[in-house]
Design a protein around this motif. Sequence first.
Motif, PDB file in Angstrom:
ATOM      1  N   ALA A  33      -0.556  -0.454-160.673  1.00  0.00           N
ATOM      2  CA  ALA A  33       0.043  -0.439-159.346  1.00  0.00           C
ATOM      3  C   ALA A  33       1.264   0.473-159.302  1.00  0.00           C
ATOM      4  N   GLN A  34       2.061   0.448-160.356  1.00  0.00           N
ATOM      5  CA  GLN A  34       3.249   1.299-160.404  1.00  0.00           C
ATOM      6  C   GLN A  34       2.850   2.769-160.514  1.00  0.00           C
ATOM      7  N   ILE A  35       1.925   3.076-161.401  1.00  0.00           N
ATOM      8  CA  ILE A  35       1.498   4.461-161.613  1.00  0.00           C
ATOM      9  C   ILE A  35       0.823   5.035-160.375  1.00  0.00           C
ATOM     10  N   LEU A  36      -0.042   4.217-159.741  1.00  0.00           N
ATOM     11  CA  LEU A  36      -0.823   4.691-158.597  1.00  0.00           C
ATOM     12  C   LEU A  36      -0.100   4.487-157.265  1.00  0.00           C
ATOM     13  N   GLU A  37       1.098   3.888-157.340  1.00  0.00           N
ATOM     14  CA  GLU A  37       1.928   3.650-156.151  1.00  0.00           C
ATOM     15  C   GLU A  37       1.153   2.902-155.078  1.00  0.00           C
ATOM     16  N   CYS A  38       0.667   1.721-155.476  1.00  0.00           N
ATOM     17  CA  CYS A  38      -0.111   0.899-154.564  1.00  0.00           C
ATOM     18  C   CYS A  38       0.150  -0.566-154.890  1.00  0.00           C
ATOM     19  N   SER A  39      -0.482  -1.440-154.138  1.00  0.00           N
ATOM     20  CA  SER A  39      -0.393  -2.864-154.447  1.00  0.00           C
ATOM     21  C   SER A  39      -1.507  -3.237-155.417  1.00  0.00           C
ATOM     22  N   ILE A  40      -1.339  -4.359-156.078  1.00  0.00           N
ATOM     23  CA  ILE A  40      -2.396  -4.841-156.966  1.00  0.00           C
ATOM     24  C   ILE A  40      -3.654  -5.107-156.151  1.00  0.00           C
ATOM     25  N   GLU A  41      -3.493  -5.614-154.957  1.00  0.00           N
ATOM     26  CA  GLU A  41      -4.645  -5.869-154.082  1.00  0.00           C
ATOM     27  C   GLU A  41      -5.443  -4.592-153.841  1.00  0.00           C
ATOM     28  N   ASP A  42      -4.759  -3.476-153.643  1.00  0.00           N
ATOM     29  CA  ASP A  42      -5.446  -2.198-153.413  1.00  0.00           C
ATOM     30  C   ASP A  42      -6.365  -1.825-154.577  1.00  0.00           C
ATOM     31  N   ILE A  43      -5.962  -2.160-155.783  1.00  0.00           N
ATOM     32  CA  ILE A  43      -6.738  -1.818-156.977  1.00  0.00           C
ATOM     33  C   ILE A  43      -8.111  -2.490-156.944  1.00  0.00           C
ATOM     34  N   PHE A  44      -8.158  -3.699-156.394  1.00  0.00           N
ATOM     35  CA  PHE A  44      -9.387  -4.481-156.409  1.00  0.00           C
ATOM     36  C   PHE A  44     -10.171  -4.439-155.099  1.00  0.00           C
ATOM     37  N   THR A  45      -9.651  -3.748-154.099  1.00  0.00           N
ATOM     38  CA  THR A  45     -10.306  -3.715-152.790  1.00  0.00           C
ATOM     39  C   THR A  45     -11.029  -2.397-152.612  1.00  0.00           C
ATOM     40  N   GLU A  46     -12.333  -2.434-152.724  1.00  0.00           N
ATOM     41  CA  GLU A  46     -13.150  -1.234-152.519  1.00  0.00           C
ATOM     42  C   GLU A  46     -13.392  -1.020-151.039  1.00  0.00           C
ATOM     43  N   THR A  47     -13.301   0.216-150.618  1.00  0.00           N
ATOM     44  CA  THR A  47     -13.640   0.544-149.247  1.00  0.00           C
ATOM     45  C   THR A  47     -15.106   0.944-149.188  1.00  0.00           C
TER      46      THR A  47
END
Length: 64
Positions: free
Chosen positions: A47-61
């Motif tokens: 999340a820190q490296i990709l500048e996103c939330s942890i939720e974003d990591i697991f949410t596929e569009t």
Amino acid sequence: MGLRTLRKEKGFTQVQLAQMVHVDQTAISQWERGIAQPRLRNCLQLAQILECSIEDIFTETKGA
């Protein structure tokens, strides 16, 4: 967004991201394909490296 999408948006290869998170490239591949899940500490790093939330990591569009 999903890990693969986030990684690609930042322009990282699986190998580069793996080196930043101190895991093997195989782990990144397995996380992206849903075969395995990263540990919490890895999620925090991603999340820190990709500048996103942890939720974003697991949410596929759709279509990603």
